[in-house]
Write a protein that holds these residues in place. Structure first.
Motif, PDB file in Angstrom:
ATOM      1  N   GLU A  11       7.285 -31.571  -7.874  1.00  0.00           N
ATOM      2  CA  GLU A  11       7.206 -30.802  -9.123  1.00  0.00           C
ATOM      3  C   GLU A  11       6.567 -31.605 -10.261  1.00  0.00           C
ATOM      4  O   GLU A  11       6.028 -31.025 -11.204  1.00  0.00           O
ATOM      5  N   GLY A 148      12.113 -28.626  -5.523  1.00  0.00           N
ATOM      6  CA  GLY A 148      11.673 -29.123  -6.821  1.00  0.00           C
ATOM      7  C   GLY A 148      12.584 -30.151  -7.464  1.00  0.00           C
ATOM      8  O   GLY A 148      12.200 -30.822  -8.413  1.00  0.00           O
TER       9      GLY A 148
ATOM     10  N   ILE B  12      11.246 -30.511 -15.227  1.00  0.00           N
ATOM     11  CA  ILE B  12      11.839 -29.671 -14.181  1.00  0.00           C
ATOM     12  C   ILE B  12      13.020 -28.838 -14.715  1.00  0.00           C
ATOM     13  O   ILE B  12      13.834 -28.337 -13.945  1.00  0.00           O
TER      14      ILE B  12
END
Lengths: 236, 236
Positions: A11, A148, B12
């Motif tokens: 990510e 992620g 994230i």
């Protein structure tokens, strides 16, 4: 001096420069452990693909197919994501097309700009270490993580690799330092730490999965260096 | 049982659900340490903004302005990003409008959906711990990191907070477990670990910065709970 950095999840891979570097991709539970164990046992090559549909086109051409979505084997595939399946004699000499939730996505991201993509797991961490010492190129460790997010087991692999190289590399980011110290505090009971604390371990249940977990936590089970050439991962 | 998770970088944050949770935002070097130290010393409130231009509109209205870009004070601002500046008597009773490379960006991301946004630093980690025990709400620790990458000092704050709460929380992700074990192996020499290994510490040089580093690594220097109310951070 070799520079080493760690990307804890694909990510944030866009924040890293991969050009000219060796990318070591890991997904300890279980994609890259399957690849390493299978290739070591006698699998000819592994073709990582991002999507189930791509794998199915390989299936139509007679390839063995392997992989999971959300930890569960894709129904149409020959095998799932257990390293023991990948080691079975039936697949020796064969090419396996594989797709997984996290691991093959990370490989796909790495191949776009890294100089080389090598496949790492705790199972072959020393082979990777030796290869990097030979190559004397900068390194980025890419952890597949889970959807992620960073994962403990992949971070521990990063730390194990850095621990082998620590006399010969310059650590250039905090993630690498953190992975190293995580590994150093867990290395005497790696299997227990992964089984008790990795959230991915909690997602895998049953006896088979317990065996997989213990196996994937084994450092230096074998001595192979899987490397991506074109579309195929083979042993160097 | 309170659930606790950690986001190692705002990059994230979209993978986390913030609704209904207390978001604890930290940027140990140095944005949230400045806020905590300043509010403790007597600053009336801190208004975090994302952009330099926004801060300049506050400057035009007579507010004190503070912050940095890339670690360097913005020329037009009253003060920079050293906690000692924020503690000066001249700013007691005043409101400071602040923008920084990482910290105020993280606050802005958190405020959009979290139930509450509280400001954490090593300086006030026990106050945060006590507040969470009182509130009995799920928690997400948001580390500001450095330009999208995880940072050691913010991860150590996360670990320090989890260490205080570990008997009363359920750890729901690997990042939280990793932060906790990172803190536990560093807690006896936190200041040294940050000064020697945090890449951000290497970016700060000179005697003043060394003093800042040592100060920001102090656990429980004060006992304040800064919380975001509307646009302003004040002490609860």
């Amino acid at each position: 001096m070799i520079k080493i950095e760690t990307c804890l999840t694909p990510e944030i891979l866009h924040l890293h420069q991969l050009e000219g570097k060796i990318a070591v991709v890991t997904d300890v539970l279980r994609a890259t452990s399957c690849m390493v164990a299978g290739l070591n046992a006698g699998v000819k090559s592994v073709i990582p693909v991002k999507k189930v549909e791509e794998a199915l086109t390989y299936a139509a051409k007679g390839y063995v197919t392997a992989g999971e979505r959300g930890g569960v084997k894709v129904e149409e595939f020959t095998i799932g994501n257990s390293p023991y399946e990948h080691m079975e004699e039936a697949y020796h000499g064969k090419s396996i097309c594989m797709t997984t939730t996290n691991g093959t996505v990370a490989i796909d991201a790495a191949r776009k700009s890294a100089d080389q993509v090598v496949i790492g797991a705790l199972l072959n961490v020393s082979s990777i270490g030796r290869y990097i010492k030979e190559q004397q190129k900068d390194v980025i460790i890419i952890c597949a993580g889970w959807k992620g997010n960073p994962s403990l087991e992949d971070t521990l692999f990063a730390g194990a690799l850095v621990d082998q190289l620590k006399e010969e590399v310059e650590i250039t980011d905090d993630a690498t330092y953190m992975a190293l110290s995580q590994y150093q505090s867990a290395k005497n009971n790696l299997s227990e730490v992964i089984q008790n604390h990795a959230s991915h371990a909690k997602r895998l249940s049953g006896l088979k999965a317990q065996n997989d977990l213990a196996f994937c936590a084994t450092e230096d089970y074998c001595d192979v260096l899987p490397i991506l050439n074109g579309d195929e991962i083979t042993i160097k």
